[in-house]
Design a protein around this motif. Sequence first.
Motif, PDB file in Angstrom:
ATOM      1  N   ILE A   1       0.715  -1.195  -0.110  1.00 29.01           N
ATOM      2  CA  ILE A   1      -0.120  -0.006   0.667  1.00 29.01           C
ATOM      3  C   ILE A   1       0.508   1.267   0.131  1.00 29.01           C
ATOM      4  CG2 ILE A   1      -1.197   1.597   1.773  1.00 29.01           C
ATOM      5  CD1 ILE A   1      -2.795  -1.235   2.363  1.00 29.01           C
ATOM      6  N   SER A   2       0.791   2.432  -1.151  1.00 29.22           N
ATOM      7  CA  SER A   2       1.742   3.379  -1.075  1.00 29.22           C
ATOM      8  C   SER A   2       0.718   4.689  -0.266  1.00 29.22           C
ATOM      9  CB  SER A   2       2.408   3.478  -2.564  1.00 29.22           C
ATOM     10  OG  SER A   2       2.685   2.260  -2.740  1.00 29.22           O
ATOM     11  N   TYR A   3       1.318   5.205  -0.428  1.00 30.70           N
ATOM     12  CA  TYR A   3       0.656   6.485   0.569  1.00 30.70           C
ATOM     13  C   TYR A   3       0.733   7.757  -0.733  1.00 30.70           C
ATOM     14  CZ  TYR A   3      -0.859   4.228   4.752  1.00 30.70           C
ATOM     15  OH  TYR A   3      -1.475   3.638   6.109  1.00 30.70           O
ATOM     16  N   LYS A   4       0.102   8.854  -0.841  1.00 39.18           N
ATOM     17  CA  LYS A   4       0.323   9.578  -1.412  1.00 39.18           C
ATOM     18  C   LYS A   4       1.312  10.578  -1.609  1.00 39.18           C
ATOM     19  CE  LYS A   4      -3.452  12.644   0.174  1.00 39.18           C
ATOM     20  NZ  LYS A   4      -4.631  13.229   0.411  1.00 39.18           N
ATOM     21  N   GLU A   5       2.362  11.350  -2.033  1.00 43.33           N
ATOM     22  CA  GLU A   5       2.743  12.305  -2.009  1.00 43.33           C
ATOM     23  C   GLU A   5       1.994  13.515  -1.282  1.00 43.33           C
ATOM     24  OE1 GLU A   5       5.498  15.216  -5.219  1.00 43.33           O
ATOM     25  OE2 GLU A   5       5.141  13.726  -5.755  1.00 43.33           O
ATOM     26  N   GLY A   6       3.506  14.366  -0.461  1.00 43.99           N
ATOM     27  CA  GLY A   6       2.539  15.347   0.959  1.00 43.99           C
ATOM     28  C   GLY A   6       1.964  14.576   1.873  1.00 43.99           C
ATOM     29  N   THR A   7       1.963  12.584   1.993  1.00 50.31           N
ATOM     30  CA  THR A   7       2.071  12.827   3.578  1.00 50.31           C
ATOM     31  C   THR A   7       3.074  12.634   4.033  1.00 50.31           C
ATOM     32  OG1 THR A   7       0.587  10.274   2.369  1.00 50.31           O
ATOM     33  CG2 THR A   7       1.437  10.819   4.916  1.00 50.31           C
ATOM     34  N   TYR A   8       4.359  13.092   4.554  1.00 50.48           N
ATOM     35  CA  TYR A   8       5.434  12.932   5.102  1.00 50.48           C
ATOM     36  C   TYR A   8       5.277  14.287   5.506  1.00 50.48           C
ATOM     37  CZ  TYR A   8       9.670  14.702   6.982  1.00 50.48           C
ATOM     38  OH  TYR A   8      10.932  14.713   7.729  1.00 50.48           O
ATOM     39  N   GLU A   9       5.145  15.461   4.452  1.00 48.17           N
ATOM     40  CA  GLU A   9       4.674  17.230   4.554  1.00 48.17           C
ATOM     41  C   GLU A   9       3.858  17.224   5.672  1.00 48.17           C
ATOM     42  OE1 GLU A   9       7.591  16.308   1.498  1.00 48.17           O
ATOM     43  OE2 GLU A   9       5.632  15.719   1.930  1.00 48.17           O
ATOM     44  N   ALA A  10       2.748  16.476   5.543  1.00 49.07           N
ATOM     45  CA  ALA A  10       1.172  16.700   5.865  1.00 49.07           C
ATOM     46  C   ALA A  10       1.786  16.409   8.124  1.00 49.07           C
ATOM     47  CB  ALA A  10      -0.078  16.161   6.050  1.00 49.07           C
ATOM     48  N   ALA A  11       2.316  15.572   7.956  1.00 45.11           N
ATOM     49  CA  ALA A  11       2.805  15.095   9.234  1.00 45.11           C
ATOM     50  C   ALA A  11       4.254  15.513   9.931  1.00 45.11           C
ATOM     51  CB  ALA A  11       3.360  13.313   9.611  1.00 45.11           C
ATOM     52  N   VAL A  12       4.365  16.442   9.279  1.00 49.47           N
ATOM     53  CA  VAL A  12       5.624  17.937   9.821  1.00 49.47           C
ATOM     54  C   VAL A  12       4.582  18.762  10.625  1.00 49.47           C
ATOM     55  CG1 VAL A  12       6.999  19.544   8.911  1.00 49.47           C
ATOM     56  CG2 VAL A  12       7.043  17.707   7.958  1.00 49.47           C
ATOM     57  N   ALA A  13       3.261  18.935   9.497  1.00 48.66           N
ATOM     58  CA  ALA A  13       2.639  19.933   9.965  1.00 48.66           C
ATOM     59  C   ALA A  13       2.221  19.577  11.372  1.00 48.66           C
ATOM     60  CB  ALA A  13       1.707  20.256   9.057  1.00 48.66           C
ATOM     61  N   ASP A  14       1.207  18.895  11.273  1.00 53.61           N
ATOM     62  CA  ASP A  14       1.048  18.235  12.542  1.00 53.61           C
ATOM     63  C   ASP A  14       1.681  18.057  13.930  1.00 53.61           C
ATOM     64  OD1 ASP A  14      -1.139  17.457  11.294  1.00 53.61           O
ATOM     65  OD2 ASP A  14      -0.893  15.028  10.899  1.00 53.61           O
ATOM     66  N   GLN A  15       3.224  18.176  13.588  1.00 56.00           N
ATOM     67  CA  GLN A  15       3.986  17.925  15.089  1.00 56.00           C
ATOM     68  C   GLN A  15       4.170  19.476  15.286  1.00 56.00           C
ATOM     69  OE1 GLN A  15       6.904  15.525  16.335  1.00 56.00           O
ATOM     70  NE2 GLN A  15       4.865  14.515  15.321  1.00 56.00           N
ATOM     71  N   GLN A  16       3.890  20.719  14.162  1.00 55.81           N
ATOM     72  CA  GLN A  16       3.665  21.748  15.079  1.00 55.81           C
ATOM     73  C   GLN A  16       2.537  21.948  15.821  1.00 55.81           C
ATOM     74  OE1 GLN A  16       5.549  24.049  14.839  1.00 55.81           O
ATOM     75  NE2 GLN A  16       7.023  21.856  13.196  1.00 55.81           N
ATOM     76  N   ILE A  17       1.352  21.850  15.434  1.00 53.81           N
ATOM     77  CA  ILE A  17       0.089  21.320  16.418  1.00 53.81           C
ATOM     78  C   ILE A  17       0.286  20.661  17.710  1.00 53.81           C
ATOM     79  CG2 ILE A  17      -2.653  21.287  16.438  1.00 53.81           C
ATOM     80  CD1 ILE A  17      -2.717  21.313  13.330  1.00 53.81           C
ATOM     81  N   CYS A  18       0.965  19.881  17.433  1.00 60.03           N
ATOM     82  CA  CYS A  18       1.315  18.570  18.805  1.00 60.03           C
ATOM     83  C   CYS A  18       1.675  19.258  19.869  1.00 60.03           C
ATOM     84  CB  CYS A  18       1.321  17.006  18.170  1.00 60.03           C
ATOM     85  SG  CYS A  18       1.971  15.975  19.460  1.00 60.03           S
ATOM     86  N   LYS A  19       2.861  20.067  19.235  1.00 62.39           N
ATOM     87  CA  LYS A  19       3.735  20.639  20.414  1.00 62.39           C
ATOM     88  C   LYS A  19       3.144  21.744  21.352  1.00 62.39           C
ATOM     89  CE  LYS A  19       8.134  19.049  18.582  1.00 62.39           C
ATOM     90  NZ  LYS A  19      10.076  19.268  17.843  1.00 62.39           N
ATOM     91  N   ALA A  20       1.655  22.239  19.598  1.00 63.06           N
ATOM     92  CA  ALA A  20       1.263  23.563  20.623  1.00 63.06           C
ATOM     93  C   ALA A  20      -0.052  23.218  22.237  1.00 63.06           C
ATOM     94  CB  ALA A  20       0.917  24.790  19.744  1.00 63.06           C
ATOM     95  N   ASN A  21      -0.251  21.919  21.661  1.00 61.94           N
ATOM     96  CA  ASN A  21      -1.076  21.400  21.988  1.00 61.94           C
ATOM     97  C   ASN A  21      -0.778  21.092  23.524  1.00 61.94           C
ATOM     98  OD1 ASN A  21      -3.309  21.767  20.670  1.00 61.94           O
ATOM     99  ND2 ASN A  21      -3.059  20.235  20.068  1.00 61.94           N
ATOM    100  N   LEU A  22       0.709  19.975  23.143  1.00 57.63           N
ATOM    101  CA  LEU A  22       1.030  19.537  24.477  1.00 57.63           C
ATOM    102  C   LEU A  22       1.320  21.375  25.575  1.00 57.63           C
ATOM    103  CD1 LEU A  22       3.389  17.280  25.685  1.00 57.63           C
ATOM    104  CD2 LEU A  22       4.691  17.703  24.476  1.00 57.63           C
TER     105      LEU A  22
END
Length: 247
Positions: free
Chosen positions: A71-92
């Motif tokens: 199963i292959s994931y679409k291009e941009g999945t990694y970039e979306a994960a990087v963006a989620d990290q910023q949100i996660c750290k703010a919530n933390l």
Amino acid sequence: MMKEMKLSESVLVLSCVLCVSADVFHENLYISGCSDTEGEALYSLDGDELWYADFIHKRGVEPQPTFIDHISYKEGTYEAAVADQQICKANLNQLRRICRDVPLELDPPDKVMIYTRDHLDHGANNTLICYVTGFYPAPVKIYWTRNVENVTHGASTSVPHLNKDGFFSQTSRLQFVPHRGDIYGCTVEHPALDQPLTRFWDVQVKPLAPGRGPVVFWGLCLTAALLAVMTGTFFLILQLIGLNKCC
């Protein structure tokens, strides 16, 4: 709920079920986790990792076994994960302020196992897996050694997975080529452990099938005995022929 609140002191893990079928239940899970120094992002299907973000090498990894349809994931999945990290750290940071006075509960891992992904074949590429479970809070630190030499740089470690009992599990994978005599070690560190916990796995020589050794031994003895009898018979016949000529 109390365990999830205590977790904010060190790491925040968010997860959601992406797809559930009414007829056949499949859990397609996305997990995003972060701490002050580390980050994790993972997609899994029915508990098996399909994709995770390698924030050290800045890429997405698909650690899927060879016996399933890839199963292959679409291009941009990694970039979306990087963006989620910023949100996660703010919530933390927000949760850390809210739960400032909540004492942190510490539970050490209750199980550490090492096994290979594929059937062991000497000299062939394989994956060594170290599975750690039953700990709280997350994450654990996992180190690999081969014959006492540190080989952790070649390993990949999954995001902590929250079990139904409120504790965590985590998996580390090491690509390796098995050679007879090599000894691999998986060392786990966690705040609840007084000292690191290590499990060893050695590449063993394939033994003979049960009972094969004695059969081979007695087979050789029987062959030697038959040859001795045949040799004695041959010389006896020669002696008889010689006596007949003399008479």
